[in-house]
Design a protein around this motif. Structure first.
Motif, PDB file in Angstrom:
ATOM      1  N   VAL A   5      67.204  93.271 -66.322  1.00 56.44           N
ATOM      2  CA  VAL A   5      66.931  94.688 -66.584  1.00 56.44           C
ATOM      3  C   VAL A   5      67.198  94.973 -68.054  1.00 56.44           C
ATOM      4  N   ASP A   6      66.244  95.651 -68.677  1.00 58.03           N
ATOM      5  CA  ASP A   6      66.318  95.926 -70.123  1.00 58.03           C
ATOM      6  C   ASP A   6      66.837  97.342 -70.294  1.00 58.03           C
ATOM      7  N   SER A   7      68.163  97.502 -70.300  1.00 57.14           N
ATOM      8  CA  SER A   7      68.742  98.850 -70.347  1.00 57.14           C
ATOM      9  C   SER A   7      70.218  98.775 -70.704  1.00 57.14           C
ATOM     10  N   THR A  26      69.459  92.806 -70.571  1.00 55.60           N
ATOM     11  CA  THR A  26      69.437  92.764 -72.030  1.00 55.60           C
ATOM     12  C   THR A  26      69.707  94.168 -72.547  1.00 55.60           C
ATOM     13  N   THR A  27      70.441  94.216 -73.644  1.00 58.21           N
ATOM     14  CA  THR A  27      70.629  95.487 -74.352  1.00 58.21           C
ATOM     15  C   THR A  27      70.233  95.250 -75.805  1.00 58.21           C
ATOM     16  N   ASN A  28      70.142  96.344 -76.551  1.00 54.10           N
ATOM     17  CA  ASN A  28      69.909  96.241 -77.989  1.00 54.10           C
ATOM     18  C   ASN A  28      70.413  97.536 -78.616  1.00 54.10           C
ATOM     19  N   PRO A  29      70.560  97.602 -79.943  1.00 56.66           N
ATOM     20  CA  PRO A  29      71.136  98.792 -80.567  1.00 56.66           C
ATOM     21  C   PRO A  29      70.380 100.078 -80.232  1.00 56.66           C
ATOM     22  N   SER A  30      69.053 100.006 -80.109  1.00 58.82           N
ATOM     23  CA  SER A  30      68.273 101.214 -79.789  1.00 58.82           C
ATOM     24  C   SER A  30      68.566 101.693 -78.374  1.00 58.82           C
ATOM     25  N   PRO A  54      73.544  86.629 -66.915  1.00 65.75           N
ATOM     26  CA  PRO A  54      73.564  86.751 -68.378  1.00 65.75           C
ATOM     27  C   PRO A  54      73.314  88.179 -68.842  1.00 65.75           C
ATOM     28  N   VAL A  55      74.110  88.649 -69.800  1.00 66.82           N
ATOM     29  CA  VAL A  55      73.922  89.977 -70.385  1.00 66.82           C
ATOM     30  C   VAL A  55      73.861  89.814 -71.897  1.00 66.82           C
ATOM     31  N   SER A  56      72.732  90.205 -72.494  1.00 64.31           N
ATOM     32  CA  SER A  56      72.583  90.071 -73.944  1.00 64.31           C
ATOM     33  C   SER A  56      73.124  91.311 -74.634  1.00 64.31           C
ATOM     34  N   ALA A  57      73.955  91.078 -75.668  1.00 65.47           N
ATOM     35  CA  ALA A  57      74.492  92.168 -76.490  1.00 65.47           C
ATOM     36  C   ALA A  57      74.367  91.736 -77.946  1.00 65.47           C
ATOM     37  N   GLU A  58      73.878  92.647 -78.786  1.00 61.36           N
ATOM     38  CA  GLU A  58      73.407  92.285 -80.129  1.00 61.36           C
ATOM     39  C   GLU A  58      74.426  92.539 -81.226  1.00 61.36           C
ATOM     40  N   VAL A  59      74.500  91.590 -82.176  1.00 63.84           N
ATOM     41  CA  VAL A  59      75.275  91.830 -83.393  1.00 63.84           C
ATOM     42  C   VAL A  59      74.455  92.737 -84.294  1.00 63.84           C
ATOM     43  N   VAL A  60      75.119  93.395 -85.235  1.00 60.96           N
ATOM     44  CA  VAL A  60      74.391  94.282 -86.157  1.00 60.96           C
ATOM     45  C   VAL A  60      74.607  93.878 -87.616  1.00 60.96           C
ATOM     46  N   ALA A  61      75.460  92.874 -87.844  1.00 68.13           N
ATOM     47  CA  ALA A  61      75.584  92.328 -89.201  1.00 68.13           C
ATOM     48  C   ALA A  61      74.289  91.585 -89.538  1.00 68.13           C
ATOM     49  N   THR A  62      74.002  91.473 -90.847  1.00 68.94           N
ATOM     50  CA  THR A  62      72.778  90.753 -91.229  1.00 68.94           C
ATOM     51  C   THR A  62      73.097  89.593 -92.187  1.00 68.94           C
ATOM     52  N   ASP A  63      74.395  89.382 -92.434  1.00 65.37           N
ATOM     53  CA  ASP A  63      74.791  88.219 -93.233  1.00 65.37           C
ATOM     54  C   ASP A  63      75.441  87.201 -92.315  1.00 65.37           C
TER      55      ASP A  63
END
Ligand code: G3P
Length: 218
Positions: A5-7, A26-30, A54-63
């Motif tokens: 589920v994408d939420s 899956t999750t994402n910053p939006s 599995p649950v995806s959670a996103e990093v927000v750093a870009t380096d």
């Protein structure tokens, strides 16, 4: 095919998980931006406890250093967390680091077969084709899924492909026909997959005829 589920909406996740066919999330910053809760770790943990997969959670750093630091933090939220890392050069390095250090990753914001190839070479646990966004941009998202699956199968890569940014039932069917390992699906679309007008009409007729027959089950 696994269905995730994408939420980041705990109520939505709980509702569709009760159907019995949801294997992860899956999750994402939006998606988080749509939620009232600012408790990122708490929401991720609750979702992981609900779906038991599995649950995806996103990093927000870009380096690279920031991504690795955040990946270490995010991966510790729950045993089932998969760390989402965006498909940029430092992200590729971070995926390789995580792969070498036992952290499961989802190399994300991926739109081309070459990006999938690099994700697999870096040892990403999962990577995606954002089908809907490709379609929205006038490309064929499903063609990229076909190419990606051919590349993963050609070299027997262990990386699993997620059909992401899914918008309608055809995306799910065609991803399954192409052998996608996972489809991550908005809650409303999961529920739409169940429905068909002929099912509704057939059930209505069955029930009307049953009323007429006067039979009883209980
Ligand atoms: O969360 C990953 C992906 O499925 C989001 O895609 O296009 O619905 O924002 P989109």
């Amino acid at each position: 095919m696994e269905i995730w589920v994408d939420s980041a909406d705990i109520g939505e996740v709980k509702r569709v998980h009760e159907l019995g066919i949801v294997d992860g999330a899956t999750t994402n910053p939006s998606l988080f931006a749509k939620q009232k809760s600012k408790d990122f770790k708490g929401v991720v943990k609750q979702i992981a406890d609900i779906v038991n997969g599995p649950v995806s959670a996103e990093v927000v750093a870009t380096d690279f250093e920031g991504m690795v630091r955040q990946a270490e933090i995010v991966s510790k939220i729950h045993k089932n967390v998969v760390v989402k890392i965006p498909c940029i050069p430092d992200g590729l390095k971070a995926v390789k680091y995580c792969s070498d250090n036992g952290i499961k990753t989802n190399y994300t914001l991926t739109f081309s077969a070459n990006q999938i190839l690099l994700a697999a070479k870096a040892g990403a646990t999962y990577t995606n084709v954002f089908i809907g966004r490709l379609d929205d941009a006038g490309h064929s998202g499903m063609e990229v899924v076909r190419e990606a699956m051919q590349i993963l199968n050609n070299y027997k890569f262990e990386t699993k492909l997620i059909a992401a940014s899914t918008r309608h039932p055809l995306h799910i069917k065609e991803a399954a026909l192409l052998g996608c390992h996972v489809a991550t699906v908005p809650p409303a679309l999961i529920e739409k997959l169940i429905k068909h007008p002929l099912t509704d009409a057939g059930l209505k007729q069955f029930l009307a005829d049953w009323e007429k027959c006067g039979c009883k089950i209980e």
